[in-house]
Design an enzyme around this catalytic site. Structure first.
Site, PDB file in Angstrom:
ATOM      1  N   LYS C  76       0.865  -1.181   0.000  1.00  0.00           N
ATOM      2  CA  LYS C  76       0.000   0.000   0.000  1.00  0.00           C
ATOM      3  C   LYS C  76       0.898   1.227   0.000  1.00  0.00           C
ATOM      4  O   LYS C  76       1.932   1.258   0.700  1.00  0.00           O
ATOM      5  CB  LYS C  76      -0.893  -0.019   1.251  1.00  0.00           C
ATOM      6  CG  LYS C  76      -1.880   1.154   1.353  1.00  0.00           C
ATOM      7  CD  LYS C  76      -2.802   0.987   2.560  1.00  0.00           C
ATOM      8  CE  LYS C  76      -3.790   2.153   2.666  1.00  0.00           C
ATOM      9  NZ  LYS C  76      -4.725   2.013   3.803  1.00  0.00           N
ATOM     10  N   SER C 151      -9.705   2.618   3.285  1.00  0.00           N
ATOM     11  CA  SER C 151      -8.800   3.350   2.414  1.00  0.00           C
ATOM     12  C   SER C 151      -7.887   2.445   1.577  1.00  0.00           C
ATOM     13  O   SER C 151      -7.282   2.922   0.627  1.00  0.00           O
ATOM     14  CB  SER C 151      -7.932   4.297   3.240  1.00  0.00           C
ATOM     15  OG  SER C 151      -7.127   3.567   4.134  1.00  0.00           O
ATOM     16  N   SER C 175     -10.098   0.196   7.445  1.00  0.00           N
ATOM     17  CA  SER C 175      -9.529   0.334   6.109  1.00  0.00           C
ATOM     18  C   SER C 175      -8.922  -0.903   5.480  1.00  0.00           C
ATOM     19  O   SER C 175      -8.533  -0.854   4.318  1.00  0.00           O
ATOM     20  CB  SER C 175      -8.479   1.452   6.107  1.00  0.00           C
ATOM     21  OG  SER C 175      -9.114   2.693   6.310  1.00  0.00           O
TER      22      SER C 175
END
Lengths: 93, 476, 484
Positions: C76, C151, C175
């Site tokens: 990420k 997210s 998230s």
């Protein structure tokens, strides 16, 4: 929460809010605060606030120098440096 | 009509090897930004880890001032924007500091007064902004960012500049004694802010206070405080009110002025730093540190007076600097020197020369060993006191070896009674008029005769013996 | 190859049935062909990956086989990767090349993994739909008109689309779990302090945790072992021993008592309720006992979260000021101007909104009513969980109140967006571990089952998840992709 508050906190947070944005921000912030106010439905008078989920204590680091000069690496992509200094517009105290 | 109320906030840089939350070095004077690692620069994703030595030093200070060491003290973020504050917040302590309470004694005109401490807490220092390198820009050096500080806050219990300076000097001496800071005001490792307000004489209502920053010498502390008291008195006399603000002391103009950047009260939005955990301090740790504490100024003072029979005045001077007190005791060690005489010598001769050349004890050109040797030769009357002073100057200025001087230059005192007798007889013979005057009561003329004999011996006559001989021979 | 699990790929590589370089190229090509439709990657680190893969192949040829040697991984874009762009989904860090590795990155590199790219995410991890990224929305592989969740939208979507066998994510209020639920993959958020946060760009420091996306619980367990453990560079990391999660979860499943919070079923969407109750039935038939429990204050979690997270992030993001790194505005008149313009240009709307709320919540006069109150609610929620875990081993519920929503549907209604985290935020507030795994579908969109455990009970969670995946096959379903 009103227009003045928004101007004050945006200055504290160093974020520019244009005049035509203030109303929008005000509306969404008010909505969020309404959601937040639901917290008041629970009495927490005898509750200790929780800063960390686990009951850990601070680890202590031995006083040994363990970092070297990496100025070049850190300033590599920053053109606002001169002779190793970080450069900003002149500040008058 | 007005009484001053003064509180001092002192920021002391702790002389740990690495920073309080990062492993970068704290050495003074490195080229800009070469001692600022990712943590000091507030780069993305990095995290603080607490330096054990900083905690130990804070505890040492707390013990020395008789304060309470708080278990589970918390680090808090003080949020504001300034280019020398890389993260946009300073990690400090707010609700629960590591040290709470405590007191420091000051002596004014022989009278003791206790100034209470509110608290002392750990925090990180900011970097440096330099405004005079470029015409339209400021330069930021973050080497200093992250250096550990303790902020020592006094209660507002000082009533004038003299008390404030005494308090400041005592704290300064203490942190140097504890070895936790070099207390160098010029280099910025010992900084003082003063909070000053005035109130009506006898009233208990405190007035509005102003904070004075940027005071970097004891002399300036006194001037700044006095100036501020005058300024506030003038305002209040006019019937106006004092504005709560932060002012900068400008030593070149000897005045304080408002700090533009702090005109509006800043809301620091303190909250506990979620990247750090409560600092647990066990009783065992406190006891261990207690047992390893160096002798503190007040204890040393009492001991010097009792053990060496020194006067309070002399003791205060010797004890004011830990290294000086050690220099004194090292000179006495394994010798039969008289402590009072040694103290006197150090205070008059050594300190005079040190002051001239602005040297601190660790840079003295004359070691305590050499001083011991010199003074021993005075005690055993090999040389006279006057001779010793001359030799000492040469030792200090030219780093000459006293053994060489005394042995090779034949500086040994003339103590041979026969030799001296001959000279005394000579002087008496050639000064019969003065002899008459002396014998008719002018006792002070003895000094004249001594001087004459000394001249004859090129200053190497043993003054004690000369005195004795003269007194005998001048008797009617 | 892209349908193989991490566990299977490990064997293939060890047995030299495929080389690391071949495997890397396979995924790089696949990403190039399919990701333009999904936008799950911000940067593809092809050159770097091939270099790493070559090193691994050399090691394998010499008989040195690291535990995860040659397995492709997507990081990420919130994890600092040395020498590679790390943008955090923001214009503020658009060109930021990190000078250091996050500890999570370092550990997985040491295990031999090959980073193929940095995944897209909501800006500074603030969002539940991956619609706030400066680099564009991520699409849900099951239907590109729908959000993948956020997210960690990019990390979830890329695994769901089989563009990568595994990826890292972060979870502050859900998230990892919520996007895992919306894209039909496994996502685990460990106990707070289990995994180091060093080098993971901070959103809300007391809530953030790094975690993993995979398609199977077994794969999750494998990677979790490698990222966990005490880090002296992170004061908030725990010294607790790290078990071999793979071994633990594969042990013979013994019966467990599982709690179902009645508040989670209250007003729940009918389809979601049905699918959830089906999962309970399956587990009941296979050795699990269920018990109704009450987490009275769990719904207040959203309110408390909307104070704590913005408050901490308002402070964490102050370092982005244009002076030392990151976006800097041109032609600024003075330092104040420099700060305001750089930050206003660099941050998106949602980030600005949260910074303002957070600043307000911490400001003089409001600290007690907001921040302090929220920390007290946090304690109440934690206590309720602690009480519940006295009677049950694990807690089960749906991960999200509904399946994925259409792109744009909630982006103008922050409250609706925040409420999609209602089942996940309370576990972050209490620092508990939790995992989402696929449990079925509503129409054509996946639904996730959330397993919540007590502190450091990841092994129990993975054990139940693995057991569930032995008796169901939701985790094997694949989306139809264009470009495939």
């Amino acid at each position: 929460m009103n227009k003045e508050t928004i101007i004050k906190i945006s200055d504290l947070a160093k974020i520019d809010i244009k005049d035509d944005q203030i109303d929008d921000i005000l509306t969404s912030l008010e909505k969020i605060l309404n959601l937040v106010d639901e917290m008041n439905s629970v009495n927490t008078d005898n509750v200790t606030p929780m800063s960390h989920p686990l009951n850990l204590k601070q680890e202590l680091r031995k006083d040994i120098v363990g970092a070297s000069d990496e100025r070049e690496l850190f300033q590599k992509n920053n053109k606002h440096t001169d002779n190793g200094y970080y450069i900003v517009p002149k500040i008058i105290d | 009509m007005w009484e001053s109320v003064i509180g001092l906030e002192i920021h002391v840089q702790l002389n740990t090897k690495s920073k309080i939350f990062s492993p970068a070095s704290t050495n003074f004077g490195a080229p800009q930004n070469t001692q600022a690692c990712a943590i000091d620069l507030g780069m993305p994703g990095v995290l603080p880890v607490l330096n054990e030595e900083a905690v130990i030093m804070a505890i040492k200070f707390g013990i020395a001032v008789g304060s309470e060491i708080l278990d589970n003290s918390i680090f808090a973020r003080k949020n504001y924007f300034y280019p020398d504050l890389p993260k946009g917040y300073q990690i400090s302590q707010y609700e629960i500091p590591i040290v709470s309470g405590g007191a420091m004694e000051i002596i004014i005109n022989g009278k003791s007064k206790i100034i209470n401490l509110t608290r002392a807490h750990l925090e990180e220092d900011a970097g440096k902004s330099i405004h005079d390198l470029y015409p339209n820009e400021s330069a930021i050096d973050l080497n200093r960012a992250g250096t550990p500080l303790i902020e020592i806050v006094s209660e507002p219990e000082m009533e004038n500049a003299e008390e404030a300076v005494q308090y400041l000097k005592n704290i300064h001496s203490l942190v140097r004694y504890l070895g936790i800071s070099d207390g160098n005001m010029q280099e910025g490792s010992f900084r003082c802010d003063a909070n000053i307000s005035l109130k009506k004489k006898g009233s208990t209502t405190l007035g509005t206070r102003a904070e004075i920053k940027n005071i970097n010498s004891f002399k300036y502390v006194e001037s700044a405080i006095n100036h501020e008291i005058e300024r506030q008195a003038a305002i209040l006399d006019r019937g106006d009110s004092v504005v709560q603000e932060t002012r900068l002391y400008d030593p070149s103009k000897d005045e304080t002025r408002s700090m533009r950047s702090k005109l509006e009260a800043n809301d620091y939005r303190y909250f506990p730093d979620p990247d750090l955990l409560p600092v647990s301090i066990s009783q065992e740790l406190i006891e261990e540190i207690k047992s390893n504490m160096p002798e503190l100024p007040s204890a040393k003072k009492t001991r010097f007076i009792n053990q060496y029979g020194l006067s309070e005045y002399d003791t205060i001077i010797l004890v004011s600097d830990r290294e000086l007190s050690e220099y004194f005791e090292n000179t006495l060690k394994d010798s039969d020197l008289n402590p009072k005489m040694t103290a006197n010598w150090i205070i008059t001769e050594v300190l005079a020369l040190a002051k001239k050349t602005y040297l601190s004890v660790k840079d003295y050109p004359v070691s305590s060993e050499d001083l011991k040797y010199l003074l021993s030769n005075v005690t055993n009357e090999t040389i006279s006191s006057k001779q010793a002073k001359d030799v000492f100057e040469r030792m200090w200025d030219n780093k000459e070896n006293p053994r060489d001087i005394i042995e090779n230059e034949g500086m040994k005192q003339i103590s041979n009674v026969d030799e001296l007798n001959k000279i005394v007889d000579n002087i008496i013979k050639n000064n019969y008029k003065s002899v008459e005057e002396y014998q008719s009561g002018k006792d002070k003329l003895l000094g004249f005769f001594v001087g004459q004999v000394m001249k004859e011996t090129q200053g190497q006559g043993n003054p004690k013996i000369i005195n004795q001989l003269l007194k005998e021979k001048l008797k009617k | 190859m892209h349908n193989k699990t991490v566990s299977e790929l490990k064997k293939y590589l060890e047995e030299k049935k495929i080389s690391s370089v071949e495997l890397t190229k396979h995924f790089v090509d696949r990403i190039k062909a399919i990701d333009p439709h999904l936008n799950s990657f911000i940067s593809l680190t092809e050159e770097y990956a091939i270099t790493q893969a070559k090193k691994i192949d050399l090691e394998i040829s010499k008989g040195k086989i690291r535990p995860l040697a040659g397995i492709p991984l997507a990081q990420k874009d919130i994890f600092c990767t040395k020498g590679l762009k790390t943008t955090c989904g923001s214009k503020m860090l658009e060109n930021f090349i990190s000078p250091y590795n996050a500890t999570v990155v370092e550990k997985l590199n040491d295990a031999g993994m090959v980073i193929i790219g940095k995944t897209n995410m909501d800006e500074f991890a603030m969002g539940s739909s991956n619609e706030t990224s400066y680099f564009g929305d991520v699409k849900n592989p099951w239907d590109i008109e729908y959000v993948p969740g956020g997210s960690s939208g990019g990390s979830a979507a890329s695994v769901a689309a089989r563009l990568i066998p595994c990826s890292t994510g972060t979870d502050t209020g859900g998230s990892i779990r919520q996007p895992a639920s919306l894209t039909g993959v496994c996502g685990i958020k460990p106990t707070y302090g289990r995994v180091s946060r060093y080098g993971m760009i901070a959103f809300a420091s007391s809530l953030d945790q790094a975690g993993i996306f995979t398609r199977t619980a077994e794969d999750c367990a494998i990677l979790l072992t490698h990222i966990s453990g005490y880090d002296p560079k992170d004061s908030t990391s725990s010294r607790k021993d790290v078990p071999d999660y793979e071994k633990e979860c594969k042990q013979k499943f013994t019966s467990m008592t599982i709690g179902i919070p009645i508040e989670f079923l209250d007003g729940l969407d009918n389809t979601v309720k049905e699918v959830f109750e089906e999962s309970i039935k399956v587990l009941e038939k296979n050795g699990c006992k269920f018990k109704k429990i009450s987490l009275k204050s769990s719904k207040l979690g959203v309110s408390a979260y909307q104070v704590v997270a913005p408050a901490e992030c308002s402070s964490n993001l102050s370092r982005f000021d244009g002076v030392r790194f990151g976006h800097r505005a041109d032609n600024t008149k003075n330092i104040d101007d420099l700060y305001k313009k750089s930050r206003s240009e660099g941050f998106g709307q949602e980030v600005k909104r949260r910074i303002l709320i957070g600043t307000y919540a911490l400001s003089a006069g409001y600290y007690d009513a907001y921040y302090l109150k929220a920390q007290k609610i946090r304690k109440v929620i934690s206590n309720e969980f602690a009480e519940a875990f006295k009677e049950v081993d694990l807690i089960l519920g749906p991960t999200a109140p509904d399946c994925a929503f259409k792109i744009g549907e909630k982006s103008n209604d922050p409250i609706a967006m925040y409420l999609s985290d209602v089942f996940t935020v309370s576990t972050n507030l209490a620092g508990l571990p939790a995992m989402s795994l696929p449990m079925g579908f509503k129409n054509h969109l996946p639904l996730g089952l959330q397993i919540i455990g007590n502190h450091f009970d990841e092994a129990k969670i993975l054990s139940l998840a693995h057991h569930y995946q032995k008796i169901t096959d939701w985790h094997t379903k694949k989306p139809k992709l264009s470009g495939d």
